[in-house]
Design an enzyme around this catalytic site. Sequence first.
Site, short mmCIF file in Angstrom:
data_model
loop_
_atom_site.label_atom_id
_atom_site.label_comp_id
_atom_site.label_asym_id
_atom_site.label_seq_id
_atom_site.Cartn_x
_atom_site.Cartn_y
_atom_site.Cartn_z
N CYS A 103 0.81 -1.21 0.00
CA CYS A 103 0.00 0.00 0.00
C CYS A 103 0.85 1.27 0.00
CB CYS A 103 -0.93 0.02 1.20
SG CYS A 103 -1.82 -1.52 1.39
N CYS A 116 -15.30 -0.27 5.45
CA CYS A 116 -14.21 -0.68 4.57
C CYS A 116 -14.17 0.16 3.32
CB CYS A 116 -14.39 -2.14 4.14
SG CYS A 116 -14.65 -3.28 5.49
N LYS A 174 -11.83 5.80 2.08
CA LYS A 174 -13.26 5.48 2.23
C LYS A 174 -14.05 5.90 1.00
CE LYS A 174 -15.78 3.44 4.95
NZ LYS A 174 -16.56 3.26 3.75
N HIS A 210 -9.20 2.05 -2.84
CA HIS A 210 -7.77 1.84 -2.67
C HIS A 210 -7.17 1.13 -3.89
CE1 HIS A 210 -3.97 1.40 -0.82
NE2 HIS A 210 -4.15 0.26 -0.20
#
Lengths: 462, 397
Positions: free
Chosen positions: B90, B214, B342, B346
């Site tokens: 990430c 998530c 959010k 991602h």
Amino acid sequence: MFRVPRSTVGETWGHARAAGERPIASYDEDSLTMAADALAKCIGHPLCPAKPDGVFFASTTAPYWEKQSSTLLAVVSGLGRSAITADFASSLRAGTAAVKSAVDAVSSGAAKSLMVVASDCRPAQPGAPFEAWTGDSAACLEIVGDERQCVAEIEAIHQVNEEFLDVWRRSDEAFVNGGDPLFSGPHGYVRLVSESILGLLQKANLNQSQINRIAVNGPDYRSYQSALAKAGFSQDFVRRSDAGHWLAHGDTGTTAPFAALAQVLMNSQPGDKVILAAYGNGNCDCLLLRVNDRINEMKSLSPGPNAPTSRILDYPQYLRLKGLLTDESLNPYSSPALLWKEQKQNLLLLGTKCRQCSTFAYPRRRVCLKCGSKDDFEDAGLGRTGRIYTFSVERVFPSPGPTVCMAVADMEGGGRFYAQVADCEPGELKVGAPVELCLRKLHDGGGYRNYYWKFRLSRVNC
Amino acid sequence: MKQTIKDKVAVVGTGLSKFGENYTLTYHDMVIDAAFAALDDAGLSVKDIDAAWLGTSYPDESGLEGNSGASLAEPLGLYPKPVTRVANYCATGADAIRNGAIAIVSGLYDYVLIVGVEKMREVPSRGTLLARHVLKTHPLLCKGRTMPGLFSLVANRYFETYSGYDPRKTLSSVAIKNHFNGSLNPKAHFQRVVTEQEIAASPLVADPLRILDCCPTTDGAAAVVLTSREIAERRGHDYVLIKGIGMSTAEGWYSLHFNPEMDFTSFRASRDAAQAAYDEAGIKDPSKEIGVVELHDAFTSAELVDTEDLRLFGRGEGGRMAMEGVTSLHGEIPVNPSGGLKSFGHPVGATGTRMAVEIVNQIRGRCGSRQVRSPKMGLLHNLGGPGCLGIVMVFGR
């Protein structure tokens, strides 16, 4: 392990409602993992003499047609590369066949002691009349050569071999098959079991009144009663021997005679003569045991019968666990070479302890994280019990159940472990809860069974 | 004397593609959208770029592009310049910037381009990040782990350790804030407000985390152009300086869960990266000196511990600060004014670069209805893998 009320099995198919509960293995268990569990408990028992010389595995539902299960059992039990291992199969009498071989081995001096573990997930076709009475179970006993170490001595053995078709399962079949029970009951099981018992009594020069109890498997309770009546035993004897065992356990495959024996021994006194018998497909083994003083020690060390604590399922859940309502199957990456390289870490739970600074590492490390030493370590075992440090409930990880419970636990003696928690409902996970490790089947990635450790919440087992 | 990076590297151009389920856009399309937006912002053309870095973490998800810098050179026509592909879980998008910044400090290049991009949709059902965790990880170790599961381990330990919290309300306050911010951002995947009731009713993913705790699965690309401070001055760019970069590699892919020192309410990777960045930037009290933050809110529980690891708040205070609005758009320390992961999802390679775009533009004052009150310094933060990597980058004028 779970339980399914026999009544719900019967209700689904319109059969007569049967009483009691059917024990059922979870989706991550099989005859090998159940055997590993029974074996661990037996080897760890205070009455069990020092490390046995090998293990015999008996099952009609081994995880492979071709790959020995007793090998893995010997490895996870730490029995060493020269252990004596063998699988016994193909019949409900496989357990006593293993016992007889173990007796021969210790009598000849080839071994001081051998473990015999029987384990089965008896596969009944959904809807078959006997489905409610089948069960999943494992039992382990130790055969020793030194009579001072045993709780019962084997005094005589008799067997009968007859080619007889009563119950069978072909190699291309998933479920147990059978002929007409009105034929095979009286002319098979009843005749042959009684013949074998009478043969044993004659060999040992005893009569029925000198036998205190018998532990024997059977296809159903009525056949069991008839066989013993035909062998000349009274109804009172039959009641005394069974003591509710049939209702509690039913037909658990190769395990059944040993499960019955465990119950019988717990009800025995020193000096009692007890028969252990196993019948399968026309073969019947009978062994005469004389219980000795150490039975009192065994009784005092064993917990009394506990209320079962495993969860009760309904019939669709049972079918799902049996893989009979199947999901798309998972095929995660796996590699025979990788699994082989990592056996110490993954199967034996051995981490490394740095020789320079004593830092423990699990998973294993060649380069110490604290002092940087390379390749200077010794093996150090991870504890098998611990307490939950934190936990999660995975709901998107594919699994036959609706959730996969995970926990990070601080292990006894140091170190941490992170793994699935088997047989667990989300609400049961709590920080601080005691857990123990058990061997389970993780998945069939690569086309073979991938066995590994999972947590299980520590509770009193029955 | 040891080399530093402070005040030597200038961000002179930023750009974003739309973030979302970009079924109408290819990997190359998103690269072009973001890169040309950044080049236009800098008043440059492709020819002006001397070297480039491509941040993509999981090229085999879409199966087509990203395993080499060639996937950046081809759509832009960057030939024959050197292009490096960066992958660091990430932290990929931010680490690509870090590498470009180091190259600027070296003096070897005048202008460098960084593009972070990921295509997460348009994959077969086994191609998603989740399926990857199920099927392509070690056959035995940590089997059963998912990323929401890791942050469920964190949430459960957090609320076990710190008393006085309503876990559901605390987690929801983060989701509500970030979705509100995203509703003001035309580039975000999700641009709508969510309510406490909606969150509490959404399906469980990894107890106590629900779907609205998530980040979504999203495609997107982000780009920045870097040059030296001297060149930025000389050519009159509207630039923001990199004040400090810290990156820490703290764990392996499986080791976090077996580390007895891991308390699951803090990540060493974040703490160490933040400390290094603050030291470089000369920041003594981040809670007073940092005016805007983009941090790694892949899950609501992550934001709580991230704010504490960044020393914006004390241990155990992250929840309270979120509940009290301290981290809201017009609070004392706005966190994720862009809408965060959010709202943006991602796309792993893009996220760190996207955060840089937001922080730079917040400092430049170009964020419209999302603009936070005159931030002097801002930071981005990524936490990669299950706690393997942390990266923090501080920006300012």
